[in-house]
Design a protein around this motif. Structure first.
Motif, PDB file in Angstrom:
ATOM      1  N   ALA A 141      21.817 158.766  -7.653  1.00 28.39           N
ATOM      2  CA  ALA A 141      21.652 159.418  -6.353  1.00 28.39           C
ATOM      3  C   ALA A 141      22.609 158.842  -5.316  1.00 28.39           C
ATOM      4  O   ALA A 141      23.145 159.569  -4.471  1.00 28.39           O
ATOM      5  CB  ALA A 141      20.204 159.265  -5.878  1.00 28.39           C
ATOM      6  N   PRO A 144      26.952 160.043  -6.855  1.00 26.94           N
ATOM      7  CA  PRO A 144      26.824 161.232  -7.696  1.00 26.94           C
ATOM      8  C   PRO A 144      27.794 161.332  -8.871  1.00 26.94           C
ATOM      9  O   PRO A 144      27.425 161.920  -9.907  1.00 26.94           O
ATOM     10  CB  PRO A 144      27.016 162.388  -6.700  1.00 26.94           C
ATOM     11  CG  PRO A 144      26.497 161.827  -5.417  1.00 26.94           C
ATOM     12  CD  PRO A 144      26.927 160.380  -5.419  1.00 26.94           C
ATOM     13  N   GLN A 169      16.213 162.004 -12.991  1.00 24.71           N
ATOM     14  CA  GLN A 169      15.995 162.815 -11.795  1.00 24.71           C
ATOM     15  C   GLN A 169      14.506 162.976 -11.454  1.00 24.71           C
ATOM     16  O   GLN A 169      14.161 163.785 -10.592  1.00 24.71           O
ATOM     17  CB  GLN A 169      16.601 164.206 -11.977  1.00 24.71           C
ATOM     18  CG  GLN A 169      18.110 164.242 -12.128  1.00 24.71           C
ATOM     19  CD  GLN A 169      18.655 165.650 -11.971  1.00 24.71           C
ATOM     20  OE1 GLN A 169      18.898 166.128 -10.850  1.00 24.71           O
ATOM     21  NE2 GLN A 169      18.827 166.343 -13.084  1.00 24.71           N
ATOM     22  N   TYR A 172      13.642 163.087  -7.783  1.00 21.66           N
ATOM     23  CA  TYR A 172      14.612 163.738  -6.903  1.00 21.66           C
ATOM     24  C   TYR A 172      14.034 164.906  -6.108  1.00 21.66           C
ATOM     25  O   TYR A 172      14.604 165.308  -5.090  1.00 21.66           O
ATOM     26  CB  TYR A 172      15.809 164.234  -7.707  1.00 21.66           C
ATOM     27  CG  TYR A 172      16.808 163.182  -8.111  1.00 21.66           C
ATOM     28  CD1 TYR A 172      16.495 161.823  -8.109  1.00 21.66           C
ATOM     29  CD2 TYR A 172      18.079 163.548  -8.528  1.00 21.66           C
ATOM     30  CE1 TYR A 172      17.419 160.875  -8.502  1.00 21.66           C
ATOM     31  CE2 TYR A 172      19.019 162.599  -8.917  1.00 21.66           C
ATOM     32  CZ  TYR A 172      18.678 161.266  -8.911  1.00 21.66           C
ATOM     33  OH  TYR A 172      19.599 160.328  -9.300  1.00 21.66           O
ATOM     34  N   GLU A 174      13.488 168.098  -4.303  1.00 21.01           N
ATOM     35  CA  GLU A 174      14.378 169.200  -3.935  1.00 21.01           C
ATOM     36  C   GLU A 174      15.849 168.867  -4.146  1.00 21.01           C
ATOM     37  O   GLU A 174      16.709 169.764  -4.083  1.00 21.01           O
ATOM     38  CB  GLU A 174      14.139 169.620  -2.481  1.00 21.01           C
ATOM     39  CG  GLU A 174      14.552 168.600  -1.435  1.00 21.01           C
ATOM     40  CD  GLU A 174      13.470 167.580  -1.135  1.00 21.01           C
ATOM     41  OE1 GLU A 174      13.642 166.823  -0.153  1.00 21.01           O
ATOM     42  OE2 GLU A 174      12.455 167.535  -1.878  1.00 21.01           O
ATOM     43  N   HIS A 175      16.161 167.633  -4.405  1.00 21.66           N
ATOM     44  CA  HIS A 175      17.544 167.240  -4.664  1.00 21.66           C
ATOM     45  C   HIS A 175      17.896 167.287  -6.156  1.00 21.66           C
ATOM     46  O   HIS A 175      19.016 166.941  -6.540  1.00 21.66           O
ATOM     47  CB  HIS A 175      17.799 165.829  -4.127  1.00 21.66           C
ATOM     48  CG  HIS A 175      17.564 165.708  -2.653  1.00 21.66           C
ATOM     49  ND1 HIS A 175      18.328 166.382  -1.725  1.00 21.66           N
ATOM     50  CD2 HIS A 175      16.624 165.010  -1.955  1.00 21.66           C
ATOM     51  CE1 HIS A 175      17.885 166.101  -0.509  1.00 21.66           C
ATOM     52  NE2 HIS A 175      16.852 165.274  -0.616  1.00 21.66           N
ATOM     53  N   THR A 176      16.948 167.718  -6.976  1.00 24.45           N
ATOM     54  CA  THR A 176      17.196 167.826  -8.416  1.00 24.45           C
ATOM     55  C   THR A 176      18.312 168.819  -8.701  1.00 24.45           C
ATOM     56  O   THR A 176      18.356 169.914  -8.129  1.00 24.45           O
ATOM     57  CB  THR A 176      15.910 168.284  -9.138  1.00 24.45           C
ATOM     58  OG1 THR A 176      14.879 167.316  -8.912  1.00 24.45           O
ATOM     59  CG2 THR A 176      16.148 168.445 -10.634  1.00 24.45           C
ATOM     60  N   ASP A 177      19.205 168.429  -9.581  1.00 22.28           N
ATOM     61  CA  ASP A 177      20.203 169.359 -10.112  1.00 22.28           C
ATOM     62  C   ASP A 177      19.528 170.109 -11.251  1.00 22.28           C
ATOM     63  O   ASP A 177      19.484 169.643 -12.396  1.00 22.28           O
ATOM     64  CB  ASP A 177      21.426 168.580 -10.610  1.00 22.28           C
ATOM     65  CG  ASP A 177      22.535 169.476 -11.133  1.00 22.28           C
ATOM     66  OD1 ASP A 177      22.243 170.622 -11.540  1.00 22.28           O
ATOM     67  OD2 ASP A 177      23.695 169.022 -11.159  1.00 22.28           O
ATOM     68  N   THR A 210       8.151 170.995  -7.349  1.00 22.25           N
ATOM     69  CA  THR A 210       9.090 171.418  -6.314  1.00 22.25           C
ATOM     70  C   THR A 210       9.426 172.897  -6.433  1.00 22.25           C
ATOM     71  O   THR A 210       9.475 173.611  -5.432  1.00 22.25           O
ATOM     72  CB  THR A 210      10.390 170.587  -6.412  1.00 22.25           C
ATOM     73  OG1 THR A 210      10.074 169.221  -6.159  1.00 22.25           O
ATOM     74  CG2 THR A 210      11.435 171.064  -5.428  1.00 22.25           C
TER      75      THR A 210
END
Length: 240
Positions: A141, A144, A169, A172, A174-177, A210
């Motif tokens: 995180a 990147p 992840q 993470y 909402e920041h998950t890829d 999420t």
């Protein structure tokens, strides 16, 4: 005091590590419970010996060990982790994992090989999962481009390295890829080991908190590629 496995050649010198290792070995050893240790070792499938200190008591002892110590730099984190990992009893590994979780932000991308060493040395879910979600995940995180390393780890023959890539992840939100997450799940969908199948379901279930619709849609398309265990785990909280 002489500490077993005190300083392998690849461990950086650290005055803080000297202090912490002297304290933790003295404090933990004084709290050892051989009867409880045998039960804990059996529960963890004989992966390592234990001192027999339950988690709440161990964390209270850790606060005593660390009282008054300064914030570490990366070399301190490396030295403490590797020196703890060189000790046989699992509680020392837990101490190091908790310490790294607390201080992951003090470490740069250069710490990733150390994290891999910890993941692959006396590996079991009890240490690997914490390192994956709270140490490796924090490193990626913060930097990147390290995601490219995760792309290599997910294909690794060592199941614990692959599990780490799946779980990195986990926190993470909402920041998950999501594309990377789903591609990792598909890449390992045919794996026969319980710990990989469980990890796939777990990371999907966590992401579903999420974006439940994205997980439902993914499994609607790809469900047949996954073991029933994985699907049950993934859908535990959202149905489908």
């Amino acid at each position: 005091m002489t500490v077993t496995g005190a300083r392998p050649a690849d461990v950086p010198p650290s005055d803080l590590a000297d202090t912490v290792l002297e304290r933790v070995t003295a404090v933990y050893a004084a709290a050892a419970d051989p009867e409880r240790a045998a039960a804990m070792r059996a529960y963890m499938k004989d992966v390592t010996p234990f001192l027999g200190i339950p988690t709440p008591a161990r964390r209270a002892l850790s606060r005593t060990v660390l009282a008054g110590t300064p914030r570490p730099d990366e070399a301190d984190c490396t030295a403490i982790a590797l020196r703890c990992w060189a000790l046989p009893q699992r509680e020392y590994h837990y101490f190091a994992a908790d310490y790294l979780r607390r201080h992951a932000g003090r470490c740069s991308s250069a710490f990733l090989p150390v994290a891999r060493h910890l993941v692959t040395t006396v590996p079991w879910w009890d240490t690997v999962d914490l390192l994956a979600a709270h140490v490796v995940g924090a490193l990626v995180a913060a930097d990147p481009p390290l995601a490219a390393d995760m792309d290599r780890w997910i294909a690794d023959k060592d199941l614990w390295v692959a599990r780490t890539a799946l779980l990195h992840q986990l926190r993470y939100k909402e920041h998950t890829d999501a594309d990377r997450l789903f591609s990792y799940c598909l890449l390992q969908s045919g794996h026969t080991d319980f710990f990989i199948r469980k990890a796939i379901g777990w990371c999907l279930r966590e992401y579903a908190k999420t974006d439940p619709e994205a997980v439902r849609s993914f499994l609607a398309r790809e469900r047949g590629r996954f073991a029933p265990l994985t699907v049950r785990e993934a859908l535990k909280n959202i149905g489908g």
